[in-house]
Motif scaffolding. Structure first.
Motif, mmCIF file in Angstrom:
data_model
loop_
_atom_site.group_PDB
_atom_site.id
_atom_site.type_symbol
_atom_site.label_atom_id
_atom_site.label_comp_id
_atom_site.label_asym_id
_atom_site.label_seq_id
_atom_site.Cartn_x
_atom_site.Cartn_y
_atom_site.Cartn_z
ATOM 1 N N GLN A 11 -75.980 -53.345 95.428
ATOM 2 C CA GLN A 11 -75.213 -52.222 95.954
ATOM 3 C C GLN A 11 -75.140 -51.086 94.941
ATOM 4 N N LYS A 12 -74.904 -51.440 93.673
ATOM 5 C CA LYS A 12 -74.797 -50.414 92.641
ATOM 6 C C LYS A 12 -76.103 -49.623 92.557
ATOM 7 N N ASP B 71 -77.325 -38.930 100.147
ATOM 8 C CA ASP B 71 -76.087 -38.663 100.872
ATOM 9 C C ASP B 71 -75.686 -37.190 100.741
ATOM 10 N N SER C 159 -74.868 -45.905 103.697
ATOM 11 C CA SER C 159 -73.504 -45.983 103.167
ATOM 12 C C SER C 159 -72.596 -46.727 104.142
ATOM 13 N N GLU D 138 -76.634 -47.548 95.795
ATOM 14 C CA GLU D 138 -75.689 -46.444 95.941
ATOM 15 C C GLU D 138 -75.938 -45.349 94.905
ATOM 16 N N TYR D 139 -76.470 -45.752 93.742
ATOM 17 C CA TYR D 139 -76.804 -44.745 92.738
ATOM 18 C C TYR D 139 -77.858 -43.786 93.286
ATOM 19 N N ASN E 67 -78.581 -43.546 96.439
ATOM 20 C CA ASN E 67 -78.123 -43.005 97.709
ATOM 21 C C ASN E 67 -77.211 -41.796 97.546
ATOM 22 N N THR E 68 -76.563 -41.663 96.388
ATOM 23 C CA THR E 68 -75.681 -40.509 96.175
ATOM 24 C C THR E 68 -76.434 -39.209 96.419
ATOM 25 N N PHE F 205 -73.275 -50.575 104.005
ATOM 26 C CA PHE F 205 -72.692 -51.221 102.824
ATOM 27 C C PHE F 205 -71.188 -51.423 102.987
#
Lengths: 217, 217, 217
Positions: A91-92, A102, A18, A95-96, A98-99, A21
């Protein structure tokens, strides 16, 4: 606990990803991306250690965590560099996924941060113990955002810091009465991940003062 | 001293109120407003304690101060939420009144911060003692502004930090020669409040390099 | 070492000058310019001392360094105030000369920061020692940029932090095997200044992800 160590590594990777990015979007160079990736992963623990006077901070004796963060940040940089034309798409996607990781990281860091109060025998102070858990969880993200010149994410959206505080409170009160650390770790950890995933899925947000029309996103 | 404790609470409320307003204008959510309100009130003391190695910082054993800050921030949020259409008006009114209480807070925090040097027996170092007083007074405001992504107010307008430094110097030199802490507290406190109120009323500003026409406000 | 003390003063002046210019461009007032000038010069050492628990930070017992920084910042303010119509020209001239002195400062601060690990007997930890050197070198610049609300320079351009890290690594490994501190000081110092001057002259930059056309400066 081996499980917590594994979760810590998962969280370190997720936080570094995160951070990397955000740094790339802030137009930082390779060094900036690596630095922000690492500080996002280890910044919370450093603040916690400074607050309780545990100097030098623990991270400096656990360089492998930093190498994990460095590696994850470097991979993100490489990926973004190769696919720079499709950066938004990449990135999308990342990050999807990675949520979830995270959320695991937030859980692991919060639990470990609260446990530090017990290990150091300062757990009579409930307020301090919970603050240590929360700061370990969200501190790195604050560093990331301040250093890339953006208003910290945790003050703006979703139920991020609140999930950490909730988990720290639950961990604290169970751990206070239970000898074995794995029981509160499991309960608080599952709670944090659940809150975060629900908040992300249903786009939960805390109330906010909308000062003008434009502001109603 | 009971008087100083009361003034500290007045200052805590005033600082939290100023923090909450800045946070609302920065479009933060409820958590962000509460967090910024609290860190504005207690951030200066935390920096001071870290600098002298007094860990964990005193605030963690004085949770009632934090609850005062939390309550004041929550009230501002509520008020702003209800009157969001007249936010500018509300803010102007509150900030007008708050200037005085903020000055009282700056005085109380500066005096208490400088006194910490005497209590800890490090007052032979005049420079350190005065720096502790100033940082206790203005540190919270720096946190507020950095975390809401604005250039710190104290570097831009009015004689804010200077009032704190002046008060700390006066406190230090009287306290060094006088046993009773209330005498320098009174003198330095009145001095700080007076300077701040005069500066706000007459719009005193320090010299500044005006780089272009637009810049002459 | 007398030489290192002289280089430290050179570095203090150079760092304060760079801080004062950034502060003036950020439209800060006289107090802001002095504060940013000083924190740019001494901020790195303060972070280093907090990380190893050396409180209060060394700078508070070495007020003369701060007076040097204050003086340099005040001079820049005066110069900019008098020549405010030709500010851009003045700045270009001063910064051209200052690049060299800034490199000297980076070298002196990095070397002194790494040596602190040896003086405090924590040099078995190579990672910590090198981090202390780097943070002493670049920490002040991070403060400068965060407090003036800009993305830290060291994350964006030129080989700045990398020169510091390279110098700290070289210092560490020579110093570990050589009794006399002046040998690694000389080698690492010359290395840092050389890298920085070459990077500035040939406009070396680290790779960066260019996210859009506008971004290709």
């Amino acid at each position: 606990m081996v499980v917590l160590k594994i979760l810590e590594i998962v969280g370190t990777i997720a936080f570094a990803v995160s951070g990397a990015f955000v740094a790339i979007k802030a137009r930082l160079d390779l060094f900036g991306v690596l630095f922000i990736g690492c500080i996002t992963a280890v910044g919370g623990g450093i603040v916690r250690d400074l607050l309780i006077g545990a100097t030098p901070p623990a991270i400096f004796s656990r360089a492998y965590i930093l190498f994990v963060a460095l590696g994850a940040s470097a991979l993100v940089f490489l990926l973004a560099y190769i696919h720079r034309k499709d950066f938004d798409k990449i990135q999308k996607k990342v990050e999807y996924v990675n949520t979830f990781f995270d959320a695991v990281g937030l859980a692991a860091f919060t639990v470990m941060g609260t446990e530090v109060a017990f290990v150091n025998g300062i757990h009579e102070n409930a307020f301090l113990s919970i603050a240590l858990g929360m700061l370990t969880g969200v501190g790195g993200g604050i560093f990331r955002d301040v250093l890339t010149d953006t208003t910290p994410y945790i003050f703006k959206k979703h139920v991020y810091a609140l999930a950490s505080i909730g988990g720290a409170v639950v961990y604290y009160f169970i751990r206070y009465n239970v000898e074995k650390a794995w029981i509160p770790s499991l309960i608080a950890g599952v709670l944090i991940v659940t809150i975060r995933m629900l908040a992300a899925h249903f786009r939960w947000s805390l109330p906010k003062v909308h000062l003008d029309e434009d502001d109603k996103q």
